[in-house]
Design an enzyme around this catalytic site. Structure first.
Site, PDB file in Angstrom:
ATOM      1  N   LYS A  42       0.864  -1.178   0.000  1.00  0.00           N
ATOM      2  CA  LYS A  42       0.000   0.000   0.000  1.00  0.00           C
ATOM      3  C   LYS A  42       0.904   1.231   0.000  1.00  0.00           C
ATOM      4  O   LYS A  42       1.459   1.614   1.013  1.00  0.00           O
ATOM      5  CB  LYS A  42      -0.927   0.047   1.215  1.00  0.00           C
ATOM      6  CG  LYS A  42      -1.969   1.175   1.111  1.00  0.00           C
ATOM      7  CD  LYS A  42      -2.286   1.823   2.431  1.00  0.00           C
ATOM      8  CE  LYS A  42      -1.232   2.749   2.936  1.00  0.00           C
ATOM      9  NZ  LYS A  42      -1.108   4.030   2.145  1.00  0.00           N
ATOM     10  N   PRO A  43       1.075   1.869  -1.161  1.00  0.00           N
ATOM     11  CA  PRO A  43       1.904   3.071  -1.195  1.00  0.00           C
ATOM     12  C   PRO A  43       1.174   4.261  -0.595  1.00  0.00           C
ATOM     13  O   PRO A  43      -0.057   4.249  -0.449  1.00  0.00           O
ATOM     14  CB  PRO A  43       2.153   3.270  -2.693  1.00  0.00           C
ATOM     15  CG  PRO A  43       0.947   2.682  -3.354  1.00  0.00           C
ATOM     16  CD  PRO A  43       0.523   1.522  -2.477  1.00  0.00           C
ATOM     17  N   CYS A  82      13.316  10.845   7.511  1.00  0.00           N
ATOM     18  CA  CYS A  82      13.328  10.415   8.906  1.00  0.00           C
ATOM     19  C   CYS A  82      14.718  10.498   9.504  1.00  0.00           C
ATOM     20  O   CYS A  82      14.878  10.599  10.720  1.00  0.00           O
ATOM     21  CB  CYS A  82      12.769   9.004   9.036  1.00  0.00           C
ATOM     22  SG  CYS A  82      13.630   7.791   8.000  1.00  0.00           S
ATOM     23  N   SER A  84       5.127   7.350  10.637  1.00  0.00           N
ATOM     24  CA  SER A  84       5.157   7.990  11.947  1.00  0.00           C
ATOM     25  C   SER A  84       5.057   6.969  13.074  1.00  0.00           C
ATOM     26  O   SER A  84       4.501   5.878  12.915  1.00  0.00           O
ATOM     27  CB  SER A  84       3.999   8.987  12.071  1.00  0.00           C
ATOM     28  OG  SER A  84       2.765   8.307  12.200  1.00  0.00           O
ATOM     29  N   ARG A  94      18.814  17.381   2.596  1.00  0.00           N
ATOM     30  CA  ARG A  94      18.477  16.309   1.658  1.00  0.00           C
ATOM     31  C   ARG A  94      16.968  16.099   1.674  1.00  0.00           C
ATOM     32  O   ARG A  94      16.338  16.060   2.724  1.00  0.00           O
ATOM     33  CB  ARG A  94      19.194  15.025   2.083  1.00  0.00           C
ATOM     34  CG  ARG A  94      18.934  13.835   1.184  1.00  0.00           C
ATOM     35  CD  ARG A  94      19.598  12.599   1.761  1.00  0.00           C
ATOM     36  NE  ARG A  94      19.360  11.426   0.924  1.00  0.00           N
ATOM     37  CZ  ARG A  94      19.177  10.202   1.405  1.00  0.00           C
ATOM     38  NH1 ARG A  94      19.196   9.997   2.711  1.00  0.00           N
ATOM     39  NH2 ARG A  94      18.977   9.186   0.596  1.00  0.00           N
ATOM     40  N   GLU A 139       9.848   0.975  10.819  1.00  0.00           N
ATOM     41  CA  GLU A 139      10.830   2.067  10.723  1.00  0.00           C
ATOM     42  C   GLU A 139      10.045   3.349  10.948  1.00  0.00           C
ATOM     43  O   GLU A 139       9.314   3.810  10.070  1.00  0.00           O
ATOM     44  CB  GLU A 139      11.505   2.041   9.349  1.00  0.00           C
ATOM     45  CG  GLU A 139      12.788   2.839   9.305  1.00  0.00           C
ATOM     46  CD  GLU A 139      12.574   4.220   8.747  1.00  0.00           C
ATOM     47  OE1 GLU A 139      12.516   5.168   9.574  1.00  0.00           O
ATOM     48  OE2 GLU A 139      12.471   4.370   7.531  1.00  0.00           O
ATOM     49  N   GLU A 155       9.491  15.891  15.296  1.00  0.00           N
ATOM     50  CA  GLU A 155      10.135  15.789  13.990  1.00  0.00           C
ATOM     51  C   GLU A 155       9.578  16.869  13.068  1.00  0.00           C
ATOM     52  O   GLU A 155       8.385  16.899  12.776  1.00  0.00           O
ATOM     53  CB  GLU A 155       9.877  14.395  13.416  1.00  0.00           C
ATOM     54  CG  GLU A 155      10.684  14.038  12.209  1.00  0.00           C
ATOM     55  CD  GLU A 155      10.505  12.586  11.819  1.00  0.00           C
ATOM     56  OE1 GLU A 155      11.411  12.034  11.169  1.00  0.00           O
ATOM     57  OE2 GLU A 155       9.461  11.991  12.156  1.00  0.00           O
TER      58      GLU A 155
END
Length: 482
Positions: A180-181, A290, A235, A284, A256, A387
């Site tokens: 699932k993109p 992340c 997340s 970048r 991740e 973040e």
């Protein structure tokens, strides 16, 4: 390179199930973040489509697991060759749907494709062991087998690499996969599915399901007995939800998750190298990574000089649509993400931080935000805890090695960290003391297909890439022999 309109006109936009395009009952738009305009519409997968994809994965699992590892490796190698051959299409497509400068998109093609080649090589190197039991009463045979059908949920910031980093080891290990993109960037993944088919991947081994409603698609899969693993990049909040869902059936899970990377500059650092590294670690992907440096902890002895140098470099960056020559900073992914960045900057300045450069959204179309340096950021600023995922460097000071380590570890996250010092003993001491899954010493880019990628604490579970990456898709079986 083809024109954008020509490329979009030839793209697959249906679901990819069972080795072919499958239409859906509805569609959703994919936007160009540089303009806010709709690029194209893609099929919007439903729960029923998810069930069909899992049917295909489960149906193909036994045959794919039994496929010779050399044959699996050759399919991955051919896919690598085809991705490289179509680098222009992949690069332009990522710039269109995600916004990153074209030069960075080409870099991602090289990086993302390399996972295909790396795990083609790892596919034939899955090892077990055979030994005598210490008691002398038998023999021990240990073998590895594929986990089975896997659900992969990928993020929008690296549309190709975050897919290949999961798909390649799964296929190398003998697992089938449903991907699932991210809804923001499904086009690159759909093109990758077509390339896999062109390379000879059997039908059903890989399915790709874009959707505008992730939960309605994936929730039923977690209750299906045929699903054996979930792998997710995104997340920490979403990762916790997926871990809770995985627990109901004790699914294998690799996560991740979010980061809050410290960039620690000691008084003895080479400041030229530190500023170069800071630009790489922070800017970048326009800061939407992340592993991006989020907190700049700089020894007070060199903080003013470092801030001045970094400000000059950030101020000189060229902002604009990623396909234009010389552009170094593209748009953020969405208006929502730009608002999040702006809120974090506003919170920091209201609490006493000063803006050395930037600090505002760019007027006009698209979701652009100025490259920003915040100096004298107070300890209670949200940007030191959350973040930022944008082009903002938040600088704060410390005195001495111990204080620097404490500051770096003052977070619930532990994905990446960066250290700048010319003292080798200090570099090793600090790298060992920092609570992070990955540490860069005097370098601002640390991702490498040959190295394990992943974090500790609330930054995740498991590792991707390296020799460790394929282990996430393998079960260990012990066979007792007389």
């Amino acid at each position: 390179m083809r024109e954008a309109a020509e490329l979009l006109a030839t793209l697959p936009t249906d679901l990819w199930i069972g080795g072919k395009q499958v239409p859906a009952q509805r569609a959703f738009p994919v936007d160009n973040p540089a303009t806010g305009d709709v690029l194209i519409e893609v099929a919007d997968a439903s729960a029923d489509d998810g069930a069909r994809a899992l049917d295909a994965a489960a149906g193909a699992q036994a045959a794919w697991a039994a496929t010779a590892s050399r044959e699996r490796a050759e399919i991955l190698r051919r896919t690598w060759e085809l991705v490289i051959a179509r680098r222009d299409d992949f690069a332009l497509l990522m710039t269109l749907e995600m916004g990153k400068p074209l030069a960075e998109s080409y870099g991602e093609v090289t990086y993302g494709a390399e996972f295909l080649r790396w795990f083609a090589e790892e596919a034939v190197r899955v090892h077990g062991r055979y030994t005598h039991a210490p008691s002398g009463t038998g023999r021990i045979l240990v073998t590895k087998q594929p986990v089975g059908p896997t659900l992969a949920i990928t993020p929008w910031n690296f549309p190709l690499a975050m897919g290949t980093r999961k798909i390649a080891p799964a296929l190398a290990a003998g697992c089938t996969m449903v991907v699932k993109p991210a809804a923001e960037t499904p086009l690159t993944m759909l093109l990758l599915g077509q390339v896999f088919a062109d390379a000879g991947l059997p039908p059903g081994v890989l399915s790709i399901l874009p959707t505008s409603d992730a939960a309605q698609l994936t929730d039923p899969m977690f209750t299906d007995d045929r699903l054996r693993k979930v792998t997710f990049t995104g997340s920490t909040a979403v990762g916790k939800t997926l871990l809770a869902q995985s627990a109901t059936r004790v699914l294998r899970a690799s996560m991740e998750l979010g980061g809050n990377a410290p960039f620690v500059v000691f008084a003895d650092a080479d400041l030229d190298a530190a500023v170069d590294g800071a630009m790489a670690a922070k800017m970048r992907n326009t800061g939407e990574a992340c592993t991006a440096a989020n907190r700049f902890h700089v020894d007070n002895a060199v903080r003013a000089e470092f801030t001045t140098r970094l400000t000059d470099r950030m101020r000189a960056l060229k902002i604009g649509p990623g396909h234009l020559d010389g552009v170094q900073i593209g748009p953020l992914i969405s208006a929502k993400q730009r608002r999040t960045v702006a809120e974090l900057v506003r919170d920091a300045t209201e609490k006493g931080a000063s803006v050395s450069t930037g600090g505002a959204s760019v007027a006009g179309e698209g979701y652009f935000y100025e490259p920003t340096v915040l100096a004298d950021v107070p300890a209670d600023a949200r940007i030191l805890r959350e973040e930022v995922f944008g082009p903002v460097a938040a600088i704060t000071g410390f005195d001495g090695e111990t204080e620097g380590i404490i500051a770096a570890n003052n977070t619930e996250f532990g994905l990446a960290a960066y250290i700048y010092t010319t003292d080798l003993d200090r570099a090793l001491r600090v790298a060992e003391a920092i609570e992070s899954g990955m540490v860069g010493i005097n370098r601002g880019v640390i991702s490498d297909v040959a190295a394990p990628f992943g974090g500790i604490k609330e930054s995740g579970l498991g590792r991707e890439a390296g020799t460790e990456g394929i282990e996430e898709y393998l079960e260990t079986k012990y066979i007792a022999l007389p």
